[in-house]
Design a protein around this motif. Sequence first.
Motif, PDB file in Angstrom:
ATOM      1  N   CYS A  92      84.235  11.652  93.998  1.00 30.97           N
ATOM      2  CA  CYS A  92      83.348  10.886  93.263  1.00 30.97           C
ATOM      3  C   CYS A  92      81.951  10.776  93.189  1.00 30.97           C
ATOM      4  O   CYS A  92      81.509  11.514  94.291  1.00 30.97           O
TER       5      CYS A  92
ATOM      6  N   THR B 291      96.763   7.550  94.035  1.00 34.50           N
ATOM      7  CA  THR B 291      95.613   6.768  94.072  1.00 34.50           C
ATOM      8  C   THR B 291      94.466   6.967  94.966  1.00 34.50           C
ATOM      9  O   THR B 291      94.805   7.447  96.266  1.00 34.50           O
ATOM     10  N   MET B 292      93.471   7.336  94.682  1.00 31.08           N
ATOM     11  CA  MET B 292      92.128   7.577  95.322  1.00 31.08           C
ATOM     12  C   MET B 292      91.111   6.725  95.207  1.00 31.08           C
ATOM     13  O   MET B 292      90.962   6.020  94.140  1.00 31.08           O
ATOM     14  N   ASN B 293      90.382   6.492  96.335  1.00 32.60           N
ATOM     15  CA  ASN B 293      89.306   5.206  96.269  1.00 32.60           C
ATOM     16  C   ASN B 293      88.053   6.019  96.696  1.00 32.60           C
ATOM     17  O   ASN B 293      88.067   6.709  97.530  1.00 32.60           O
ATOM     18  N   CYS B 294      86.991   5.074  96.320  1.00 32.64           N
ATOM     19  CA  CYS B 294      85.567   5.514  96.469  1.00 32.64           C
ATOM     20  C   CYS B 294      84.939   4.472  96.651  1.00 32.64           C
ATOM     21  O   CYS B 294      84.963   3.410  95.987  1.00 32.64           O
ATOM     22  N   SER B 295      84.094   4.256  97.669  1.00 32.17           N
ATOM     23  CA  SER B 295      83.192   3.336  98.073  1.00 32.17           C
ATOM     24  C   SER B 295      81.786   3.730  98.078  1.00 32.17           C
ATOM     25  O   SER B 295      81.469   4.784  98.539  1.00 32.17           O
TER      26      SER B 295
ATOM     27  N   TRP C 173      84.163  10.741  88.309  1.00 34.66           N
ATOM     28  CA  TRP C 173      84.982  11.448  89.101  1.00 34.66           C
ATOM     29  C   TRP C 173      85.006  12.858  88.662  1.00 34.66           C
ATOM     30  O   TRP C 173      85.020  13.210  87.289  1.00 34.66           O
TER      31      TRP C 173
ATOM     32  N   GLU D  11      85.074   8.816  99.709  1.00 31.23           N
ATOM     33  CA  GLU D  11      86.509   8.779  99.355  1.00 31.23           C
ATOM     34  C   GLU D  11      87.304   8.316 100.409  1.00 31.23           C
ATOM     35  O   GLU D  11      86.999   8.922 101.432  1.00 31.23           O
TER      36      GLU D  11
ATOM     37  N   SER E 188      83.304  -0.692  94.918  1.00 28.12           N
ATOM     38  CA  SER E 188      84.329   0.234  94.916  1.00 28.12           C
ATOM     39  C   SER E 188      84.913   0.833  93.714  1.00 28.12           C
ATOM     40  O   SER E 188      84.852   0.138  92.704  1.00 28.12           O
ATOM     41  N   SER E 189      85.577   1.815  93.614  1.00 32.27           N
ATOM     42  CA  SER E 189      86.338   2.398  92.204  1.00 32.27           C
ATOM     43  C   SER E 189      87.395   2.940  92.990  1.00 32.27           C
ATOM     44  O   SER E 189      87.709   3.572  93.993  1.00 32.27           O
ATOM     45  N   SER E 190      88.558   3.169  92.068  1.00 36.11           N
ATOM     46  CA  SER E 190      89.739   3.907  92.038  1.00 36.11           C
ATOM     47  C   SER E 190      90.006   4.916  90.912  1.00 36.11           C
ATOM     48  O   SER E 190      89.610   4.553  89.990  1.00 36.11           O
TER      49      SER E 190
ATOM     50  N   LEU F 203      93.443   6.608  89.594  1.00 39.02           N
ATOM     51  CA  LEU F 203      94.831   6.604  89.690  1.00 39.02           C
ATOM     52  C   LEU F 203      95.354   7.850  88.692  1.00 39.02           C
ATOM     53  O   LEU F 203      94.905   7.839  87.651  1.00 39.02           O
TER      54      LEU F 203
END
Lengths: 112, 112
Positions: A89, A20-24, A34, A6, A71-73, A75
């Motif tokens: 995530c 906004t948070m991101n996950c790769s 999530w 994350e 990747s995912s985000s 919001l």
Amino acid sequence: SQQGEEDPQALSIQEGENATMNCSYKTSINNLQWYRQNSGRGLVHLILIRSNEREKHSGRLRVTLDTSKKSSSLLITASRAADTASYFCATYRSGANSKLTFGKGITLSVRP
Amino acid sequence: DAGITQSPRHKVTETGTPVTLRCHQTENHRYMYWYRQDPGHGLRLIHYSYGVKDTDKGEVSDGYSVSRSKTEDFLLTLESATSSQTSVYFCAISGDFNQPQHFGDGTRLSIL
């Protein structure tokens, strides 16, 4: 490893703002999930998005998935103080040794 | 909330003693999981079960054993506790391996 990572590790915003948070992740997946964890409590599932989906909504939550970028985000719109929590995530891939693999989490603080 | 109860919620014990943590569910879910959560490591899978008497290892299974004699109960045993096993332990359940997991509120275990 298919473990999700994350970004950012911590986020502090004002109430009413969007978060906004991101996950790769590294390998192909079947779905991405999530979760939220409030202090001292267990994880709570928020939303699941399958590999053939690009976007899902649930209330104030919007999740996107880009399998080409792995990747995912997540919001969260119009954040509230009650959204203060850690967010994780988790990626799932079927097959041998399949399991749900969690990232290390993002700490979100929403200031009233 | 999904019906998952972990017991005890807190435990302090000494190095070398055996410890058993219990997870009880009322959802009749097939899959049950034990995780540990540590700062900097996120959530890591210890063992899981896919039915009565059917269990398998996760990524951090050394020093732990599990048993599932009934659908509703999943026990985690530390045969001889070590200080490195000080952690927060979470039980989770799911209907299938690729479905969202529902978590208990955790057991905080301290080994002195």
